[in-house]
Each structure stands twice: as structure tokens, then as C-alpha cells.
Motif scaffolding. Structure first.
Motif, PDB file in Angstrom:
ATOM      1  N   MET A 100       0.853  -1.185   0.000  1.00 33.97           N
ATOM      2  CA  MET A 100       0.000   0.000   0.000  1.00 33.97           C
ATOM      3  C   MET A 100       0.890   1.235   0.000  1.00 33.97           C
ATOM      4  SD  MET A 100      -1.363   0.091   3.912  1.00 33.97           S
ATOM      5  CE  MET A 100      -0.307   0.689   5.202  1.00 33.97           C
ATOM      6  N   MET A 101       0.280   2.364  -0.217  1.00 32.76           N
ATOM      7  CA  MET A 101       1.022   3.609  -0.144  1.00 32.76           C
ATOM      8  C   MET A 101       0.299   4.579   0.783  1.00 32.76           C
ATOM      9  SD  MET A 101       0.287   5.113  -3.961  1.00 32.76           S
ATOM     10  CE  MET A 101       0.186   6.868  -3.712  1.00 32.76           C
ATOM     11  N   GLU A 102       1.082   5.390   1.470  1.00 33.99           N
ATOM     12  CA  GLU A 102       0.514   6.430   2.332  1.00 33.99           C
ATOM     13  C   GLU A 102       1.398   7.650   2.256  1.00 33.99           C
ATOM     14  OE1 GLU A 102       2.223   5.413   6.732  1.00 33.99           O
ATOM     15  OE2 GLU A 102       0.413   4.354   6.122  1.00 33.99           O
ATOM     16  N   GLU A 103       0.809   8.801   2.487  1.00 30.76           N
ATOM     17  CA  GLU A 103       1.569  10.032   2.377  1.00 30.76           C
ATOM     18  C   GLU A 103       2.665  10.079   3.438  1.00 30.76           C
ATOM     19  OE1 GLU A 103       0.792  14.710   1.408  1.00 30.76           O
ATOM     20  OE2 GLU A 103      -0.891  13.422   1.886  1.00 30.76           O
ATOM     21  N   ALA A 104       3.844  10.495   3.014  1.00 27.04           N
ATOM     22  CA  ALA A 104       4.992  10.555   3.937  1.00 27.04           C
ATOM     23  C   ALA A 104       4.905  11.801   4.809  1.00 27.04           C
ATOM     24  CB  ALA A 104       6.295  10.559   3.145  1.00 27.04           C
TER      25      ALA A 104
END
Length: 104
Positions: A100-104
């Protein structure tokens, strides 16, 4: 913006303050599952995320022990492409590996 009159009768508009913003960055996180082999996960990390064999093994063990692990931080479009590559490869090879991706 400033307007300058040239001798040829044309106007030139110039802008002195051009500010570029850094793109928003996103973390790509690999999720643990009980079915994908460790060798497959290491291969994904080496080939998709360009990790060295030592880094790939370290991340794979972290994912295995803690449930998830950071693969890298990328601009949004690249992060989306990496997630898609992982999902496509896992599906093609019959593994349930997800990320998954999430904002850094």
C-alpha cells in the motif's frame, strides 16, 4: 509580473518570482502474508524497488516479523506504479502479496 515595452513595438511579460514546490512524497509499504515465499518477496524488493540483496533480505525479515515494512518513498505517480507492479507480479505468480502507499 512586469511588462516591458520593446523597441519593436511588442510587449514582453516577465515574472521574477517563480517558486517550485517539492512534489508530495508517498511511502510504499509491503504487507505480510502467510503464503508468499521469502524468496519471492526478496525478488520483488530487488527487482521492483532496486534493493541490494542484503537490503531486500533485511526488509523481508522486518515485514515477516512486524507485519509490514517500508520499501521506499517516492512521488505519487511513481509510488502508484510500484504498488501496481507488485500487485501485478504477485497475481501473475500466484502469490497474495500486497502493498500500500501512504503520504509521507
Amino acid at each position: 509580473m512586469a511588462r516591458e515595452q520593446l523597441d519593436s513595438g511588442t510587449d514582453t511579460i516577465t515574472s521574477d518570482n517563480v517558486r517550485l514546490k517539492q512534489p508530495r512524497m508517498f511511502k510504499v509499504i509491503l504487507l505480510n502474508d502467510d503464503y508468499s515465499t521469502m524468496d519471492f518477496v526478496v525478488a520483488v524488493l530487488e527487482q521492483i524497488f532496486r534493493k541490494s540483496p542484503a537490503e531486500a533480505v533485511q526488509i523481508m525479515l522486518h515485514v515477516h516479523q512486524r507485519g509490514q515494512g517500508l520499501c521506499g518513498v517516492f512521488p505519487k505517480e511513481i509510488a502508484e506504479a510500484k504498488v501496481k507492479q507488485v500487485h501485478d507480479r504477485a497475481k501473475a505468480e500466484g502469490h497474495p502479496l500486497r502493498c500500500m502507499m501512504e503520504e509521507a
